[in-house]
Design a protein around this motif. Structure first.
Motif, mmCIF file in Angstrom:
data_model
loop_
_atom_site.group_PDB
_atom_site.id
_atom_site.type_symbol
_atom_site.label_atom_id
_atom_site.label_comp_id
_atom_site.label_asym_id
_atom_site.label_seq_id
_atom_site.Cartn_x
_atom_site.Cartn_y
_atom_site.Cartn_z
ATOM 1 N N MET A 43 -13.385 2.865 6.611
ATOM 2 C CA MET A 43 -12.061 2.992 7.256
ATOM 3 C C MET A 43 -11.092 3.781 6.378
ATOM 4 N N SER A 44 -11.602 4.384 5.298
ATOM 5 C CA SER A 44 -10.788 5.207 4.384
ATOM 6 C C SER A 44 -9.619 4.439 3.773
ATOM 7 N N ILE A 45 -9.870 3.175 3.436
ATOM 8 C CA ILE A 45 -8.835 2.366 2.774
ATOM 9 C C ILE A 45 -9.000 2.550 1.266
ATOM 10 N N SER A 53 -5.796 0.299 7.659
ATOM 11 C CA SER A 53 -6.364 1.581 8.106
ATOM 12 C C SER A 53 -5.658 2.126 9.337
ATOM 13 N N LEU A 104 -8.104 -5.262 7.136
ATOM 14 C CA LEU A 104 -8.745 -3.938 7.191
ATOM 15 C C LEU A 104 -8.146 -3.082 8.316
ATOM 16 N N TYR A 105 -7.988 -3.671 9.484
ATOM 17 C CA TYR A 105 -7.445 -2.902 10.619
ATOM 18 C C TYR A 105 -5.986 -2.508 10.354
ATOM 19 N N ALA A 112 -14.197 -1.158 4.182
ATOM 20 C CA ALA A 112 -12.953 -0.540 3.699
ATOM 21 C C ALA A 112 -13.179 0.956 3.446
ATOM 22 N N GLN A 113 -14.321 1.284 2.874
ATOM 23 C CA GLN A 113 -14.652 2.688 2.605
ATOM 24 C C GLN A 113 -14.792 3.460 3.923
ATOM 25 N N GLN A 126 0.842 -1.209 0.000
ATOM 26 C CA GLN A 126 0.000 0.000 0.000
ATOM 27 C C GLN A 126 0.878 1.260 0.000
ATOM 28 N N ARG A 129 -5.578 0.827 12.287
ATOM 29 C CA ARG A 129 -6.330 0.582 13.532
ATOM 30 C C ARG A 129 -5.814 -0.616 14.319
#
Ligand code: FO1
Length: 312
Positions: free
Chosen positions: A126-128, A61, A57-58, A123-124, A24, A63
């Motif tokens: 969490m602004s990924i 993002s 996801l975490y 994902a959205q 990423q 988190r």
């Protein structure tokens, strides 16, 4: 400078999420698709738990609880303690913030949304920016045959029994009738490069490859297809990969990991600590594969992609 190639990376949990984070950092968001194992999923107190999806996801993002590699950082455990107070054997540590993700997922599943749609929503939220996809929308479950307890559900083996039982076999229930999603099929078709993260070959990658048609999609690709070894110096970077290899009668070595992939890949990355390892089937390179810091993750991603670029 961002590398301008479309990459699909196949991942399991913690190790896979780390490489995805490195990728990423070095790829344009529209050029990275992360295809995630879902065979660790299970139902617990009516909730659909998706450990590998949530770990990805975490992590992507920012988190994630970095001390465990899974769950949400600085989470509380009021729900778990309350469950225990009511006499429940709450062996699976679901934090309070993590519970919010599960309630949303349950709500969306009840409304009939697919797992792919749910992951896209999360994902959205969490602004990924990169694309995260479950390998399939159908439920696939890893079942672990053990000497001590017979066949166990994956999370019972992994969490309740802390991967201590002796494994005699594995099966991926429902994999033969599950299919890759249209989104996964499209991402693979469009990709310039396929990567296999340093995830556990038997527990994280094999269930993805077992999905009906997935292996054929990958075999049909005439692009670089590169795996990174999760076994370094005879040990797993994290988790039961080395112990499992021994119990299944394999050598815990990068050489064996490369053999596991066979024709699925045409390039293999292993760690510099294994500089004497032998590979007869694939192009290979020794890199420092340890991903302790975010800089390490970006470095491994960059070096792997630069090595692939040097093929042409
Ligand atoms: N792993 C553990 O070792 N113990 C746990 O109690 C635990 C809880 C948990 C809750 C949510 C989640 O998304 C993951 C969780 N994990 C836990 C990690 C996870 O079960 C495993 O790391 C993966 O399934 C293996 O990839």
């Amino acid at each position: 400078m961002a590398i301008d190639k479309k990459v699909v990376v196949f991942v399991g949990g913690v190790g896979g999420a780390k490489l995805a984070l490195g990728l990423q950092h070095v790829l344009l968001p529209q050029n990275l698709t992360v295809v995630v194992n879902i065979a660790d999923d299970f139902f617990h107190y009516g909730l659909r738990i998706c450990p590998d999806i949530d770990t990805v996801l975490y992590t992507l993002s920012g988190r994630v609880d970095t001390s465990n590699g899974w769950g949400v950082a600085n989470d509380s455990t009021i729900m778990l303690e309350t469950l225990r107070g009511l006499g429940a054997d709450a062996w699976f540590r679901l934090g309070d913030k993590d519970l919010a993700t599960h309630l949303l997922r349950l709500n969306w599943l009840t409304q009939g949304k697919t797992l792919t749609q749910i992951v896209q929503h999360l994902a959205q939220a969490m602004s990924i920016g990169v694309t995260v996809l479950p390998m399939s929308n159908q439920f696939v479950e890893t079942k672990v045959q053990t000497k001590e307890h017979g066949e166990l559900d994956f999370q019972e083996y992994f969490v309740r029994y802390r991967w201590q039982p002796t494994v005699t076999g594995l099966r991926y229930e429902n994999a033969e009738i599950a299919t890759p999603t249209p989104e996964v099929t499209h991402a693979i078709a469009e990709a310039d490069i396929l990567l296999f993260a340093p995830s556990n070959p038997w527990l994280s990658i094999a269930p993805i490859l077992a999905v009906n048609g997935m292996r054929q999609l990958i075999l049909a690709k005439d692009t670089p297809k590169v795996a990174i070894s999760p076994i370094v110096d005879g040990k797993a970077i994290k988790g039961p990969a080395a112990k499992l290899a021994h119990e299944l009668g394999y050598e815990a070595s990068p050489t064996h990991v490369a053999q596991f992939y066979g024709k699925i890949i045409n390039g293999f990355v292993y760690d510099t600590q294994d500089s004497g390892a032998m590979f007869d089937q694939h192009r290979h390179i020794a890199l420092d594969t340890m991903m302790h810091t975010d800089a390490d993750k970006a470095r491994l991603a960059t070096q792997t992609l630069e090595w692939i670029a040097s093929w042409s």
